[in-house]
Scaffold this active site. Structure first.
Site, PDB file in Angstrom:
ATOM      1  N   LYS B  79     -43.089  16.266  -4.337  1.00 15.85           N
ATOM      2  CA  LYS B  79     -43.028  16.737  -3.002  1.00 15.85           C
ATOM      3  C   LYS B  79     -41.692  18.022  -3.160  1.00 15.85           C
ATOM      4  O   LYS B  79     -40.663  17.144  -3.154  1.00 15.85           O
ATOM      5  CB  LYS B  79     -43.168  16.542  -1.533  1.00 15.85           C
ATOM      6  N   SER B 154     -48.299  19.096   6.018  1.00 21.86           N
ATOM      7  CA  SER B 154     -47.426  20.342   4.425  1.00 21.86           C
ATOM      8  C   SER B 154     -47.154  20.183   3.347  1.00 21.86           C
ATOM      9  O   SER B 154     -46.599  20.420   2.653  1.00 21.86           O
ATOM     10  CB  SER B 154     -45.901  19.789   5.109  1.00 21.86           C
ATOM     11  N   SER B 178     -48.150  14.736   7.320  1.00 23.81           N
ATOM     12  CA  SER B 178     -48.344  15.557   6.451  1.00 23.81           C
ATOM     13  C   SER B 178     -48.233  14.868   5.030  1.00 23.81           C
ATOM     14  O   SER B 178     -48.764  15.346   4.246  1.00 23.81           O
ATOM     15  CB  SER B 178     -46.813  16.181   6.273  1.00 23.81           C
TER      16      SER B 178
END
Lengths: 473, 492, 99
Positions: B79, B154, B178
């Site tokens: 990420k 997210s 997330s």
């Protein structure tokens, strides 16, 4: 109409640690810009702080030295404000649970003893250094994140002289405690001044003016010399003092308003989520208390009591921790205390003040000085010779015993050899002998001098005196 | 041999270890698939093809010398919020344009130590603030199950990449859901470990007391495996726990006899998608069939979790994001003086959601409002934790939906921030309490959208929740389903 | 602006200034409305009786996590400067700071 000033200080002290407050970068002065930095002290995304345990110990030690209460539970908070020298745009500091609260420091001004209350001592991280150019500014983060201890005093000071004496006493305590080098040139101690003025009979304090970023003790003294009369003038003209922050313009010799250049202060303190709290045990504090060194006042008293030194000597010796340590080591190496004190106070301190070095930089170590004093004590050499030997040692170093034997400086105490010198002097100075016998004392001193000269300074003066007296009857 | 990109992490590692495929072949298979498909998905911001190939060759050499490592030669997606040495790290934001990470996040360092190869950078909501990845300033990421829908957020890039077989597994981060929510919306497994399990060093902080790194994987065993690799005490993170290494992957079984699973009434609310409720209730029945005892419980704190979360998280974020000022790294917009420069930089560098949260967080900490908002929220937070502590006195784990709805359409919730916040209702409680949770597939809607089941455990209860999740998963075939992507066509 | 001058309980312009965010007028108005909504929602916390509850300031119960005072080299100077938006003489350059 008489006025009274009330002065409090916020003193920022850089701690003597090897590494920074929250990262392992070196805590050292003088490196090339931005070479002692890492993701943590540069506020890089993703970096996290880790507490330096030595900084905690030194702060608590300072608290113990000034009789503060040590908070067994303490924590760090974030103080939020934007500034280019602030890597994260928040400073990790301590808000409502500082390491130390309360306490006091005693000191004297013109022989009068005084006490200043300490409000609190907390630990935080220092900011970076800004360098200003004509068109822009540069930021060096080497200093960013070094451990900074803030000592806040009560408004117990009332004059520039008090304030200067307090700062000097505080510096002495911090140096004695090994807490900070207190090197003012390197910015080890900086302070903010809170100063207000009121009528001598008024109960409440006047409106407070803050003077920020003072880097020298002399600056503090001069700023107060200017600010106190300024406030009095304003009040006497019937104007109210408005609470504000001012800065000291050293060149102009006055303080000036910083209004308009500052934002409203809303620091939005909140507990630092990256750092678990500090919980100290009574045992830890007891152990740290046991390690405390003597403070100057206590040490002076001990020097008087244990070494039978005059108050004056003790005062001179303890005024600098290194000198006091040097003295104690000299005594421990076998020198009588009073002799050690005399040699240090006269010969060595003269040398130190001439050269600007520290006593530790001299080529004569305490053991060498003790050996020299021994040579005098056991009458191997006389006083003037000893000074000569010391002069050699200060330049070349070396062992006093070796210097004495190599140069044949040992004192002549052999009565036969001295009788021989005396015979020669008496024979060639008949007039002085006659003068002495006629009761003129200076003639006797002259004759002794002649004997000393003949011995090239090595004659034992005490013995010469005795022998000459007997000779002349 | 099946298509290598469909293999799980464990399977990939095993086949590389056994020499059935080289690391370079496996890496190339992924690079090729990303090339063909990611234009349609938009999961990756950057693919480090050269770096990955070089590391794959090195891994093959290590293997040929007889070296062993749990993930030797297997690529993993990262990420965009984790520092990877030499890579950009933008957090989906314009404000970090130009920044190159000079160090590895600890979790990445541990992946490397286990032999894994960081493959590329995965898209996310800017600074991990969002539930749809629409807040990325970089690009849109699409849900592989329906390209007109969001992947969740997210960690939307991480979930979409795993679901579309663009990496065998990925690292994500979870501050309020997330990892778990995008895992649910994309039909994969997402684990939010207990706060303190995984070092946060190198994770760009959103809310420091809530953030945690975790795996997004194709099945529960892989989540366990990746957790074992990245967890453990790190002296650079003062909030990482000093615990013996875990071996969660070895503790997984197939039945649930003797386990007590709580069913909190407050997690089945009015207005939730009926298909989600049906699927989750069916999953609960399945767990019962596997031997678990189902215990109805109540967590009255739940309805206060969103408000608490948005105060605590934004307050911390307002400080954490203060460092983005254009002085030391990242983007700068020139200004007349330092204040002007910083204000312009931040105005241009942050997107609307980040600004919204910074403003909210600044406000709740400001003079006169701290007690009313922030301090009160911290007290409610402790009460929320106490509620879970109480529940776990009688239960080993809790079963809930992960998200009240399946993947929604782009733009559907962007106009109403509060509605978007409310979709985190089932996940934020776990972060506030500092406990652990895992989301795994438990069915599909009629329209073919994945539905997620959340298993919540107490602090350090990863073994229990993964045991439940694994037994359930292995009794179903949800995790084996793949989205139907038109391979080779690319454009969407 | 001082606190007494603040007109409504939530003043987005004041807060934006604290947070160093330059907002346009439209942006200000939109945020003012959205945040008033959110703050109204957050008021639900007032329903909770929090008396006697200690604030949860840390996610963990740990304490005294510290490091020994040992120094180690940090980042390479060139790498640090490579990330700087403006640099000269080994320094990060910013517009003139007025002190």
């Amino acid at each position: 109409m008489s006025w009274r000033a009330d002065i409090g200080l916020e003193v920022h002290v850089q701690l003597r640690t090897r590494s920074k407050m929250f990262c392992a970068c070196p805590n050292a002065f003088g490196a090339e810009p931005n070479t002692q930095v890492c993701p943590v002290c540069l506020g890089y995304p993703g970096a996290l702080p880790v507490i330096n345990q030595e900084a905690i110990r030194l702060t608590v030690r300072t608290g113990l030295l000034i009789d503060a209460h040590i908070n067994l539970r303490s924590k760090f908070d974030r103080k939020n404000y934007f500034y280019p020298d602030q890597a994260k745009n928040y400073q990790i500091s301590q808000y409502d649970q500082p390491l130390c609260v309360g306490g006091h420091l005693d000191f004297s001004v013109n022989g009068e003893s005084r006490r200043v209350g300490i409000t609190r001592i907390h630990l935080e991280e220092d900011v970076a250094k800004n360098i200003h150019f004509d068109a822009d500014s540069g930021v060096d983060f080497n200093r960013a994140g070094t451990p900074l201890m803030e000592i806040v005093t009560e408004p117990d000071l009332h004059a520039p002289e008090d304030t200067l004496a307090f700062l000097q006493a505080l510096k002495q305590v911090l140096q004695y405690g090994g807490v900070s080098d207190c090197n003012l040139e390197q910015g080890n101690i900086r302070c903010d001044i809170n100063c207000s003025v009121r009528r001598a009979d008024a109960v409440n304090l006047g409106t407070k003016i803050e003077i920020k970023n003072m880097n020298t003790f002399r600056g503090v003294f001069r700023a107060l010399q200017a600010e106190i009369p300024r406030q009095i003038r304003e009040l006497e003209r019937g104007r109210a003092i408005v609470q504000e922050t001012r800065r000291w313009d050293d060149a102009a010799g006055r303080t000036e308003s910083m209004r308009g250049k500052e934002d409203a202060h809303d620091y939005r303190y909140f507990p630092e989520p990256d750092l678990p709290p500090i919980v100290l045990s009574e045992e830890t504090i007891t152990a740290w208390r046991a390690e405390l060194p003597d403070l100057p006042a206590a040490r002076r008293a001990r020097f008087v009591a244990a070494f039978s030194l005059p108050e004056y000597d003790a005062g001179v010796l303890v005024s600098d921790k290194e000198v006091a340590d040097y003295f104690e080591e000299t005594v421990a190496a076998g020198a009588p205390a009073k002799a050690a004190s005399n040699w240090i106070m006269t010969e060595l301190l003269a040398r130190v003040s001439e050269s600007g070095e520290s006593i530790r930089d001299l080529k004569v170590a305490p053991a060498g000085l003790a050996a020299l004093i021994q040579l005098v004590e056991n009458r191997t050499i006389n006083g003037p010779t000893a000074k000569e030997v010391l002069a050699t040692m200060l330049v070349e170093g070396g062992d006093p015993g070796e210097i004495v034997s190599k140069r044949g400086l040992a004192q002549v105490s052999d009565a036969g050899a001295l009788e021989n010198f005396i015979e020669q002097v008496v024979a060639s100075h008949a007039k002085s002998v006659a003068d002495y016998r006629a009761g003129k004392q200076p003639a006797f001193e002259f004759l002794i001098g002649q004997v000393m000269r003949l011995s090239r300074g090595k004659a034992n003066p005490q013995l010469v005196r005795e022998l000459l007296k007997a000779k002349l009857g | 041999m099946s298509e290598p990109t469909t293999w799980t992490l464990a399977e990939s590692a095993r086949r590389v270890r056994e020499g059935a495929i080289s690391s370079l072949e496996l890496t190339d298979a992924y690079l090729d698939r990303i090339d063909r498909l990611d234009r349609a998905i938009g999961a990756y911001l950057t693919v480090d093809a050269d770096g990955a190939r070089a590391q794959a060759r090195a891994a093959d050499e290590r293997r040929s010398r007889g070296e062993r490592a749990p993930l030797l030669g297997v690529p993993v997606g990262i990420k965009d919020v984790l520092n990877v040495s030499g890579w950009p790290c933008t957090c989906g934001s314009r404000i970090l344009e130009g920044y190159r990470a000079p160090f590895d996040a600890t979790a990445v360092e541990r992946l490397r130590a286990a032999g894994a190869i960081p493959l590329g950078i995965l898209n996310m909501d800017e600074f991990a603030m969002g539930s749809s990845t629409e807040n990325s300033s970089r690009q849109l990421t699409r849900n592989p199950w329906d390209l007109e829908r969001v992947p969740g957020g997210s960690s939307g890039g991480s979930a979409a990449a795993v679901a579309a077989d663009l990496c065998p597994a990925a690292l994500g981060t979870d501050t309020g859901g997330s990892i778990r929510q995008p895992a649910a919306l994309c039909g994969c497994v997402g684990l939010k470990p207990t706060y303190g399990r995984v070092s946060r060093y190198g994770l760009v902080a959103y809310a420091s007391s809530l953030d945690q790194i975790g795996p997004l994987t194709k099945d529960v065993r892989d989540a366990a495996l990746l957790h074992d690799v990245i967890s453990g005490r790190d002296p650079r993170d003062s909030t990482s726990l000093d615990l013996p290494p875990t071996s969660l992957a070895s503790g997984l079984g197939r039945e649930l006899t003797g386990m007590r699973l709580g069913l909190p009434a407050e997690y089945f609310i009015d207005g939730m998608d009926p298909e989600v409720e049906t699927a989750v209730r069916a999953a609960v029945e399945q767990c019962k069939a596997l031997g678990a005892e189902i215990v109805p419980i109540s967590l009255p704190q739940t309805r206060y979790a969103i408000a608490t979360y948005y105060i605590v998280a934004t307050a911390e974020a307002s400080a954490n994001l203060a460092r983005f000022d254009g002085v030391r790294y990242g983007r700068r917009v020139p200004g007349e003086d330092p204040i002007d420069m910083v204000e312009r930089t931040r105005a241009a560098g942050f997107g609307p959601e980040v600004k919204r949260r910074i403003i909210l967080g600044t406000y709740v900490l400001s003079s006169g409002y701290y007690d009313a908002y922030y301090l009160r929220a911290l007290k409610v937070r402790r009460w929320i934790r106490a509620g879970f502590d109480e529940a776990f006195r009688s239960c080993d784990a809790l079963l809930t939906p992960t998200s009240p709805s399946p993947a929604f359409r782009f733009g559907e919730r962007t106009g109403d921030p509060l509605q978007m916040y409310l979709s985190d209702i089932f996940t934020v409680t776990v972060n506030l309490a500092g406990i652990c949770g895992v989301s795994l597939p438990c069915g599909f809607t009629k329209a073919g959208l994945p539905i997620g089941l959340q298993v919540i455990g107490p602090a350090l209860g990863e073994a229990a929740i993964l045991r439940v999740a694994h037994a359930y998963e292995q009794s179903t075939e949800w995790h084996t389903r793949r989205p139907n992507l038109a391979v080779g066509e690319g454009a969407a | 602006m001082s606190e007494t001058e603040r007109q409504s309980p939530f003043d987005v312009a004041y807060v934006a200034r604290l947070a160093r965010l330059k907002l346009g007028e439209d942006e200000c108005a939109r945020l003012q409305a959205q945040l008033e909504d959110i703050l109204a929602y957050v008021e639900t916390l007032n329903e909770v009786d929090v008396s006697g509850i200690e604030p949860m300031t840390q996610a963990l119960e740990t304490q005294n996590v510290m490091r020994a005072d040992v120094s180690a080299p940090g980042l390479d100077h060139a790498a640090v400067m490579a990330n700087a938006p403006e640099r000269r003489l080994g320094l990060f350059i910013v517009p003139r700071i007025i002190e």
